[in-house]
Design an enzyme around this catalytic site. Structure first.
Site: not given
Ligand code: MG
Length: 331
Positions: A137, A166, A192, A217, A241
């Site tokens: 991240k 991300d 992302e 995302d 997701k």
């Molecule tokens: Mg993400």
């Protein structure tokens, strides 16, 4: 056809809390549902909304469940509006009460590294464990610090592995440009959400201007979002997701019809939701990329998390989940 219906809400602390560009997240709330058909076959599903990610709220989900009562018809289940993707994901999973076909299929899993320089400490063990893909991240700390850590991470990664970044939509246009320039020649699988989901022009621009693959995302939470980006000619990746997107059968149809390049990813659901997603993944033909389920334990409890997810997922993971016991543990 009618079903006996029941549901329970849950509220569980995340252990440890998750640090992202959205801030720290420490409690997971959701609803688990149980359907029993006329032949006594039982199925379970999980509604795990993330309203700040663009899904329905927990209250909306609970209100649908309350409205069903103790007996529900297939027509009532099918009539849940499309925008309630989490509810529809759960109801379809709970309605699938058949015994799954054994699968010999295996899929790699991407290991989630902690944000900041703690990633450097966590990486060696994950490499040792055999992970081939890693996710880190970014957009959490200072950019110059993170760019330095990126160099260190890349110098530690064996050549056969890939790193995903991300940004969670946190970068400004200047920051995104600098990161994408920096990543151009490096073994980055994809980045992302390098711009906010509302800034679609920026996302198209970055995708056209730089060689690094871009994954959407926050921009593509629901199945209809994916379809729209695909129709408009998106050639990047989608982080899906499934617990937020909608019924798994509809996701499969979309992938078949549009050849969308997707990563299946966790929404920090319990073993009930995770079981539905991973079982679908192990049927094959849904994704060719490492699964975004290598985040370790979410709740610090085997019954709620399911078996440990290692670098390679096979059907033993699903066989190791007892949905009935997870349901009971959630009371
Ligand atoms: Mg993400």
């Amino acid at each position: 056809m009618g079903y006996r219906f029941s549901y329970k809400t849950y509220r569980l602390p995340l252990r440890p809390p998750l640090r992202t560009a959205h801030g720290s997240w420490s409690v997971r709330e959701g609803v688990v549902v149980r359907l029993e058909d006329g032949a006594g076959r039982v199925g379970f599903g999980e509604i795990a909304p993330l309203p700040w990610f663009g899904t329905e709220t927990l209250e909306e989900a609970e209100s649908i469940c309350r409205g069903f009562g103790e007996r529900v018809t297939a027509e009532a289940l099918a009539a849940v509006p499309a925008r309630l993707g989490c509810v529809r994901f759960a109801l379809e999973a709970a309605g699938n009460q058949g015994v799954p076909q054994p699968s010999t299929f295996r899929l790699p899993v991407a290991a989630l590294l902690p944000a900041g320089k703690t990633a450097l400490e966590a990486l060696p063990d994950k490499i040792e464990a055999g992970f081939l893909a890693f996710k880190w991240k970014v957009g959490v700390g200072e950019m110059d610090d993170e760019l330095g850590i990126l160099d260190d991470l890349l110098s530690m990664l064996p050549a056969y592995t890939r790193l995903r970044l991300d940004a969670n939509g946190a970068w400004t246009a200047r920051q995104a440009t600098r990161w994408l320039e920096r990543c151009a020649e490096r073994p980055i699988e994809f980045i992302e959400q390098p711009a906010a989901p509302g800034d679609e022009d920026a996302l198209w621009g970055l995708a056209n201007d730089f060689p690094v693959k871009i994954a959407l995302d926050e921009s593509a939470v629901h199945l209809e979002d994916l379809r729209r980006w695909q129709m408009n000619g998106w050639t990047g990746v989608f982080i899906v997701k499934p617990a937020l997107a909608g019924p798994l059968s509809e996701l499969r149809r979309l992938v078949e019809e549009t050849a969308a390049d997707i990563v299946l990813s966790s929404a920090l659901e319990t073993a009930i939701g995770r079981h539905a997603v991973l079982q679908a993944a192990l049927k094959g033909k849904l994704t060719k990329r490492a699964l975004g389920f290598g985040l370790g334990d979410v709740f610090g409890n085997r019954q709620l998390d399911g078996p440990v997810v290692g670098p390679l997922l096979d059907s033993s993971w699903c066989a190791g989940v007892n949905l009935e016991e997870t349901w009971t543990a959630l009371s």
